[in-house]
Design an enzyme around this catalytic site. Structure first.
Site, PDB file in Angstrom:
ATOM      1  N   GLU A  23      -4.509   7.709  -3.550  1.00 36.12           N
ATOM      2  CA  GLU A  23      -4.976   6.470  -2.929  1.00 36.12           C
ATOM      3  C   GLU A  23      -5.196   5.362  -3.965  1.00 36.12           C
ATOM      4  OE1 GLU A  23      -4.982   6.231   0.261  1.00 36.12           O
ATOM      5  OE2 GLU A  23      -6.201   4.468   0.747  1.00 36.12           O
ATOM      6  N   HIS A  29       0.834  -1.204   0.000  1.00 30.07           N
ATOM      7  CA  HIS A  29       0.000   0.000   0.000  1.00 30.07           C
ATOM      8  C   HIS A  29       0.876   1.265   0.000  1.00 30.07           C
ATOM      9  CE1 HIS A  29      -3.737   2.256   1.200  1.00 30.07           C
ATOM     10  NE2 HIS A  29      -2.824   3.091   1.673  1.00 30.07           N
ATOM     11  N   GLU A  30       1.766   1.363   0.989  1.00 32.03           N
ATOM     12  CA  GLU A  30       2.613   2.566   1.075  1.00 32.03           C
ATOM     13  C   GLU A  30       3.578   2.615  -0.108  1.00 32.03           C
ATOM     14  OE1 GLU A  30       1.519   4.631   3.038  1.00 32.03           O
ATOM     15  OE2 GLU A  30       0.378   3.354   4.417  1.00 32.03           O
ATOM     16  N   HIS A  32       1.896   4.373  -2.905  1.00 33.25           N
ATOM     17  CA  HIS A  32       2.025   5.827  -2.723  1.00 33.25           C
ATOM     18  C   HIS A  32       3.445   6.278  -3.087  1.00 33.25           C
ATOM     19  CE1 HIS A  32      -1.819   6.793  -0.891  1.00 33.25           C
ATOM     20  NE2 HIS A  32      -1.647   5.967   0.122  1.00 33.25           N
TER      21      HIS A  32
END
Lengths: 499, 499
Positions: A291, A261-262, A265
């Site tokens: 996102e 997830h990170e 980003h």
């Protein structure tokens, strides 16, 4: 004062440098700051934010931006830089200093009251602070300006260009599609149990696995790093200095998904065009689009069968005891288990957006002053029953669970749902454009997706609004079609249903 | 503009917050910054330093300081705060912006040329950049102002109140005392060999040992931290956020002494009075006094027999193989071996100050423009022979060894010698004041020294100049008497000589 683009650029660069330093001080606060330094860091951050604000609202910057707006000789990128900064500056100028200070104080009090309310497990303890935050946010929305819908004034800060008028029907349709989908999956004869109960995964081994994943995704660990923190986050000081954190727990593998997830980003931040560095264009056009990148890597890639076709053997080798005798199919089902639950951050891909729609509907009512605060917990629980068929046993597992409202953030939640919708549409476009994308995943080749995203999304920066960029890339704007098709196909297969 | 002490204090606090952030960004640069972010960090630091400078020279700050200087109603501390900031501001105001920029550029070029000169092992490669730095520093010294001795203008930046007229005789006498002392120790019949040759010390075990030492010294690890970096340093963002680094090498135990050294600096930073936080008084009055704290803990405490009486058994337990069969006496001699050598940073306590006097004499000549640069390497080597009896085989092991001149730092070196002299005098005062100080060390009780230093030195901050504070605490100002007595007693015993 000299009016040249270079003079304007120097001010843009200074603002970005200050922004990067705010990022660094915040990152440090969550990773390495000694416990007793919390107060001194708060002072330092407040000083830095004050200087950033002062530079942003400086009338001479306004003059330079006015000059740029009327200048035909600028390049497209230069005009876009000036436009983005003008929008940011206009918002900053509109809020009176007294309101900024009142909000900062109300936010501090909000956090304290929220923590106490959670401790006592009573919404009433938080209510007065929330009331105050709502009054100030409504005032702020009015200061920003809107066409009768205050919420739009706040939403603009997170999702520029998005409006309630456009968002409500999309999220309403999503809700109406998800409720029966969740019900169908719950009723399916095929059941998935709690796989992780009782298994233990050495955290050092997990850490090494997360770093391998980052490398495979094409996250440049020489232009960024990963550390540990209580809540995972990402922070881009500059495209050459992108910092991610993850949270290691022995009882689960959530660190892997946090890292994906990170990392999503992080790839976005690293992917801004070098020509845009230290300018307002080295930014995502919206929180929702940012996102979309994290959700894509976490869910569409990282909970997919092709991905684990490659990584599961390595994972089983890394955790030979915890995963002894476990087959790929079992593992893949386990990490995609659909269960209506009380807590948003633990929710699966199918139920997650219902948590978001619930919050969106409620905060829209709150900002409109159309829901008495006394009725908020009941309104929350009523929606939980209607959307997910479950009733939170108490306020802490209900209306008090998120920090956002405690911090006065209204308008942020919908960007999570937008991220999921954009992720599905962009992923579908990538599948069409990149030959054998998922076949590549099954061989551990993740970089073709990164490269496609870099070319079509990341390197664009903030040249255009999020939806315009998505339309350019996918041929259509905001839609739930791709997302729902993805869910039905994936979870239909997993639960043995034809959806 | 409102003229109150609160208005002045708010500006002081802002400056300290900015200083703390510069410290953080610099600390991060040496510890966790991703390699590709060097350029972006340089931009951020330059922006932050520019804003700090702009705030410092702001005429409205000048007006507030003028108001404070004429105000009889302020407390002693308030007047001291205003005085210290006025001195800092006056220096900043005096240097024209063009000179600041020229110096920054010359420093960058200096570093590049110095690195290249070291690579080629030829002073001539560095010479033009050094010439330029000297010209600009002389110009800067003239801008600061002086009574005919330019060097004083630079020295004031590191050691406020110190003057060449006072320093030269002290360092000259020190030199004349040390040269025969070194010769006598070299001629002593008792020899100390190279103990560390061939021994290996696990770096993780060393790391744990350094943390234990910091805890025992009373360094508050909740108001500071230790990390790893190539060159050890300390950095105080705020007294609640003091960061040290150490450098671990398997082939030696230098990390232990680095930690004691940086820990000494760190105790100083943590020891500033809470009433002085975020003001100009939360600072040492000079670099020399700051260095006295690091040298005291590194050498007077950390290379002393009482200290190792307690710690050597633990050290032998930590490194059972490397220290098998080694006795305390052997180890204590080994870490106090006196050997004239080429490299300052590797020098022992006795020869170290001769390296400093050499640099002081040369940079005084250079700033006076009394030594042609072509003759610098020969002048260096001639002094090495005269002071230490050794001749550097090449420029890299001679005139090119330190980074200070490459960065244009002239006036900094003597503060190292002042640190040693002040350390000995302060330590002697502590011995008189604290009953059984060294007996306590032999039981692992280090905190009584920290407490005494905190009360008499650290908590004073920058209320008075360094020498005035030392005189108040020890009854005398700058002197080499205590230092020489310490050396003769300690090394006489170690080398079996009556000195």
């Amino acid at each position: 004062m000299e009016k040249t683009f270079d003079a304007l650029l120097a001010r843009m660069q200074e603002l970005r440098d200050l922004g990067g330093l705010i990022g660094l001080a915040t990152w440090d606060q969550e990773t390495y700051l000694p416990p007793k330094a919390a107060e001194s860091r708060a002072f330092q951050l407040s000083t830095l934010q004050g200087i950033h604000h002062e530079r942003l609202v400086d009338p001479r910057l306004g003059e330079l931006l006015d000059w740029a707006a009327g200048n035909k000789g600028l390049t497209d990128d230069q005009r876009a830089m000036a436009r983005v900064l003008t929008e940011e500056r206009n918002r900053a100028v509109k809020v009176p200093k007294a309101l900024v200070q009142a909000l900062a104080e109300a936010q501090s009090r909000g956090l304290v009251a929220w923590r106490e309310a959670r401790k006592q497990n009573r919404f009433a303890v938080f209510k007065p602070a929330l009331e105050r935050l709502l009054i100030l946010r409504r005032e702020q929305a009015d200061a920003y300006g809107h066409d009768g819908e205050r919420y739009d004034g706040l939403l603009e800060g997170y999702e520029p260009g998005m409006r309630v008028k456009r968002l409500t029907p999309v999220l309403g349709a999503l809700r109406d599609n998800l409720i029966p989908l969740v019900a169908a999956l719950q009723a399916a004869p095929r059941k998935v149990g709690d796989f992780f109960e009782g298994r233990r995964f050495d955290t050092e081994t997990q850490w090494r696995f997360t770093l391998r994943l980052l490398g495979d995704m094409g996250f440049d660990l020489e232009a960024g790093r990963q550390d540990k923190s209580i809540h995972p986050f990402s922070s881009g000081q500059h495209p050459t200095d992108v910092r991610l954190t993850t949270d290691l727990e022995e009882g689960s593998l959530t660190a892997l998904f946090s890292t994906l997830h990170e990392g999503g980003h992080g790839l976005y931040e690293q992917g801004f065009s070098a020509a845009h560095h230290r300018t307002p264009l080295a930014n995502a056009p919206s929180m929702g689009l940012h996102e979309s990148q994290s959700r894509m890597w976490e869910n569409l890639v990282g909970r997919g069968r092709p991905f684990w076709t490659h990584y599961f053997p390595a994972l089983r080798e890394a955790f030979p005891q915890a995963l002894a005798g476990v087959e790929l199919d079992t593992f893949h089902s386990a990490i995609n288990r659909v269960t209506p639950s009380f807590i948003r951050v633990e929710a699966d891909e199918v139920t997650y957006n219902l948590h978001i729609v619930l919050r969106y509907e409620l905060e829209l009512l709150l900002i409109r002053d159309a829901l008495p605060l006394d009725e908020l917990p009941a309104a929350w629980n009523e929606r939980m029953r209607r959307f997910l068929g479950v009733t939170p046993p108490d306020d802490t597992q209900g209306v008090l669970q998120d920090i956002h409202w405690a911090w006065g953030e209204f308008g942020y939640f919908p960007t999570y749902a937008l991220g999921n919708l954009y992720a599905a549409s962009l992923y579908r476009a990538a599948q069409r454009a990149v030959p054998q994308l998922e076949e590549g995943f099954a061989r551990g080749e993740l970089k073709p997706l990164r490269d496609w995203l870099r070319t079509h999304v990341h390197s664009e920066g903030h040249r255009q609004p999020a939806e315009e960029l998505v339309r350019k890339v996918t041929g259509q704007g905001l839609t739930d079609v791709d997302f729902l098709a993805y869910l039905k196909s994936k979870f239909g297969a997993l639960y043995g249903l034809s959806l």
